[in-house]
Design an enzyme around this catalytic site. Structure first.
Site, mmCIF file in Angstrom:
data_model
loop_
_atom_site.group_PDB
_atom_site.id
_atom_site.type_symbol
_atom_site.label_atom_id
_atom_site.label_comp_id
_atom_site.label_asym_id
_atom_site.label_seq_id
_atom_site.Cartn_x
_atom_site.Cartn_y
_atom_site.Cartn_z
ATOM 1 N N GLN A 46 23.539 -64.426 11.018
ATOM 2 C CA GLN A 46 23.412 -65.093 12.320
ATOM 3 C C GLN A 46 22.189 -64.587 13.066
ATOM 4 O O GLN A 46 21.457 -65.352 13.694
ATOM 5 C CB GLN A 46 24.664 -64.834 13.155
ATOM 6 C CG GLN A 46 24.743 -65.646 14.427
ATOM 7 C CD GLN A 46 24.789 -67.123 14.129
ATOM 8 O OE1 GLN A 46 25.607 -67.586 13.361
ATOM 9 N NE2 GLN A 46 23.896 -67.883 14.722
ATOM 10 N N HIS A 79 18.590 -66.150 12.855
ATOM 11 C CA HIS A 79 18.208 -67.354 13.596
ATOM 12 C C HIS A 79 17.235 -67.017 14.720
ATOM 13 O O HIS A 79 16.546 -67.893 15.235
ATOM 14 C CB HIS A 79 19.438 -68.053 14.178
ATOM 15 C CG HIS A 79 20.175 -68.893 13.192
ATOM 16 N ND1 HIS A 79 19.658 -70.048 12.665
ATOM 17 C CD2 HIS A 79 21.394 -68.741 12.630
ATOM 18 C CE1 HIS A 79 20.526 -70.584 11.822
ATOM 19 N NE2 HIS A 79 21.588 -69.804 11.780
ATOM 20 N N GLU A 105 30.750 -70.541 18.647
ATOM 21 C CA GLU A 105 30.406 -71.651 17.757
ATOM 22 C C GLU A 105 31.101 -71.463 16.402
ATOM 23 O O GLU A 105 31.775 -72.355 15.904
ATOM 24 C CB GLU A 105 28.895 -71.702 17.569
ATOM 25 C CG GLU A 105 28.445 -72.796 16.610
ATOM 26 C CD GLU A 105 26.968 -72.695 16.294
ATOM 27 O OE1 GLU A 105 26.402 -73.718 15.872
ATOM 28 O OE2 GLU A 105 26.379 -71.610 16.441
ATOM 29 N N HIS A 106 30.894 -70.290 15.790
ATOM 30 C CA HIS A 106 31.547 -69.946 14.526
ATOM 31 C C HIS A 106 32.458 -68.738 14.752
ATOM 32 O O HIS A 106 32.023 -67.752 15.337
ATOM 33 C CB HIS A 106 30.524 -69.559 13.459
ATOM 34 C CG HIS A 106 29.436 -70.557 13.241
ATOM 35 N ND1 HIS A 106 28.172 -70.416 13.793
ATOM 36 C CD2 HIS A 106 29.424 -71.702 12.523
ATOM 37 C CE1 HIS A 106 27.424 -71.448 13.417
ATOM 38 N NE2 HIS A 106 28.148 -72.235 12.653
ATOM 39 N N ASP A 110 27.497 -73.685 6.974
ATOM 40 C CA ASP A 110 26.182 -74.121 7.451
ATOM 41 C C ASP A 110 25.537 -75.134 6.520
ATOM 42 O O ASP A 110 24.847 -76.051 6.968
ATOM 43 C CB ASP A 110 25.242 -72.913 7.580
ATOM 44 C CG ASP A 110 25.559 -72.048 8.784
ATOM 45 O OD1 ASP A 110 26.255 -72.528 9.697
ATOM 46 O OD2 ASP A 110 25.112 -70.891 8.812
ATOM 47 N N HIS A 148 46.497 -110.626 40.971
ATOM 48 C CA HIS A 148 46.868 -110.093 39.665
ATOM 49 C C HIS A 148 48.233 -110.654 39.244
ATOM 50 O O HIS A 148 48.410 -111.113 38.109
ATOM 51 C CB HIS A 148 46.954 -108.565 39.710
ATOM 52 C CG HIS A 148 45.630 -107.873 39.650
ATOM 53 N ND1 HIS A 148 44.675 -108.014 40.628
ATOM 54 C CD2 HIS A 148 45.114 -107.023 38.709
ATOM 55 C CE1 HIS A 148 43.616 -107.281 40.306
ATOM 56 N NE2 HIS A 148 43.849 -106.668 39.144
#
Length: 430
Positions: A258, A261, A326-327, A360, A419
């Site tokens: 991770q 990134h 996220e993960h 991923d 209506h």
């Protein structure tokens, strides 16, 4: 990296920041606002200027679109092992998407009316594929292939170019395979604005998808309403929650993966086992020395990495739900029980043998997931996001007659006599 233990005097104060809400800074909002305004008002001219400003690339208007010949050449030039990898991922993602598609249905209600739902793919969607420090070839498959599986006819992709104006050929090959119908070498918040408002070269879309940096995510917020958007997937992040059964080498490897990134990536490890905490720290130091993106990894570990010792795994789950990662990698003896407590993770990877990297690149579910705390409100990217739901109602004379007394009550309560009359009249004229 920062290590926090529940025995620390400042433990509670430190953990308050884990309860996140996805929002941009005032500086980011201002920059994006100016970019969106420029593209809305000046179209292609603004795209050319902003591409030069942010990507240092000199483009002409006619260069903005990547030709079909370029896409085909990129695919033809892919070496066999890369092609096999792309095709394997494409098959898994496409099949997962097809299996998860919503289907039309109908039923008959108490009054005899036939009611149901039908689903139609959007006609034209825009997908953002980041470039940045790495060409995210996998993101092409995890977004475009899903749109294609959903039956979207016009799939528009924007992705940044390099200083020389070119786009990574591996990325172009993946886009060709996945089914992109238009590709533009435009990145950043200006790409989001172009897809939302349209320019002379890029026709507007009806919905925008895909991950990006803080500026891209903020641009999606600012154009929401002009178009719809999928979710808010920003800089990537991982959180590992493990008890004593966790394998330190595997955990450290996921955290380092991770970290590569780069800037703004989130890296967190939570455990109730002091011994495992120490083992993971040592493994990160040993493994980290062998990796190629040393500078990025070290920067992330220094600024964005936190390791937390909690009294129980249940306390760890509270942090997970507050952080909304996220993960989430979950490794526990009571795996099923603990998993059921997790409410906000974008994706969960179960057990020591489930690396996040497989999700991923290959597993099947899209890796486009909510970040920055947005997982409290948004799910990850799904096939149904590429279609519109429409409800359908059909009444017979008998069903209309059975519905009329109930509709009359509502129309009287709300003071909407037209209506009620619109139903009653059918009993007199049909």
């Amino acid at each position: 990296m920062k290590i926090i233990r529940y025995t620390d005097a400042f433990f509670v104060d430190e953990l308050r920041r884990f309860d996140r809400r996805a929002e941009a800074s005032e500086a980011v909002r201002e920059v994006v606002g100016d970019v969106v305004k420029a593209v809305r008002e000046r179209g292609d001219e603004a795209l050319i200027e902003l591409t030069k400003k942010f990507d240092a690339a000199e483009l002409r208007v006619r260069d903005l679109r990547v030709s079909q010949d370029e896409l085909q050449a990129a695919w033809d030039g892919v070496e066999p092992r890369v092609r096999e990898a792309l095709e394997a991922s494409h098959r898994n993602v496409s099949e997962f998407a097809r299996q998860s598609m919503r289907k039309n249905w109908s039923m008959v209600n108490e009054q005899g009316a036939e009611v149901g739902e039908v689903f139609h793919p959007y006609q034209r969607v825009g997908l953002y594929v980041p470039g940045g420090t790495a060409p995210l070839v996998s993101t092409s498959l995890m977004t475009v292939a899903i749109a294609a599986a959903a039956g979207v006819p016009e799939i528009v992709v924007c992705t940044p170019c390099g200083k020389d104006g070119t786009v990574n050929p591996g990325l172009l090959a993946a886009l060709k395979l996945a089914g992109a119908t238009e590709v533009y070498r435009v990145g950043g918040s200006q790409a989001i604005a172009a897809m939302a408002y349209g320019t002379g070269t890029i026709k507007p879309v009806v919905k925008i998808f895909g991950p990006g940096n803080a500026y891209v995510v903020e641009a999606k917020r600012q154009v929401f309403g002009v178009v719809s958007v999928d979710l808010l997937p920003g800089p990537s992040e991982v959180m590992v929650l493990a008890d004593k059964t966790g394998n330190a080498a595997c955990i450290a490897a996921d955290l380092l993966a991770q970290a590569e990134h780069g800037k703004d990536s989130g890296v967190a490890f939570i455990t109730d086992d002091e011994g495992l905490l120490g083992d993971v720290v040592r493994e990160m130091e040993v493994q980290g020395e062998k990796l190629s993106r040393q500078q990025m990894i070290k920067s992330v570990l220094e600024k964005e990495c936190v390791l937390i010792l909690v009294p129980t795994l249940e306390d760890g789950v509270e942090l997970v739900n507050a952080y909304a990662p996220e993960h989430l990698s979950l490794i526990a003896e009571r795996e099923e029980e603990i998993m059921q407590m997790v409410r906000t993770a974008g994706a969960i990877f179960l057990g020591n043998a489930s690396p996040v990297a497989v999700g991923d690149f290959l597993a099947g579910p899209s890796h486009t997931l909510p970040t920055g705390g947005a997982g409290k409100s948004f799910p990850g990217l799904t096939t149904e996001m590429f279609s519109r739901r429409t409800s359908v109602v059909r009444l017979s004379k008998e069903a209309c007659a059975k519905s009329e007394p109930i509709v009359r009550v509502f129309s009287e309560i709300e003071g909407l006599d037209a209506h009620g009359e619109s139903v009653a009249i059918r009993g007199r004229v049909l």
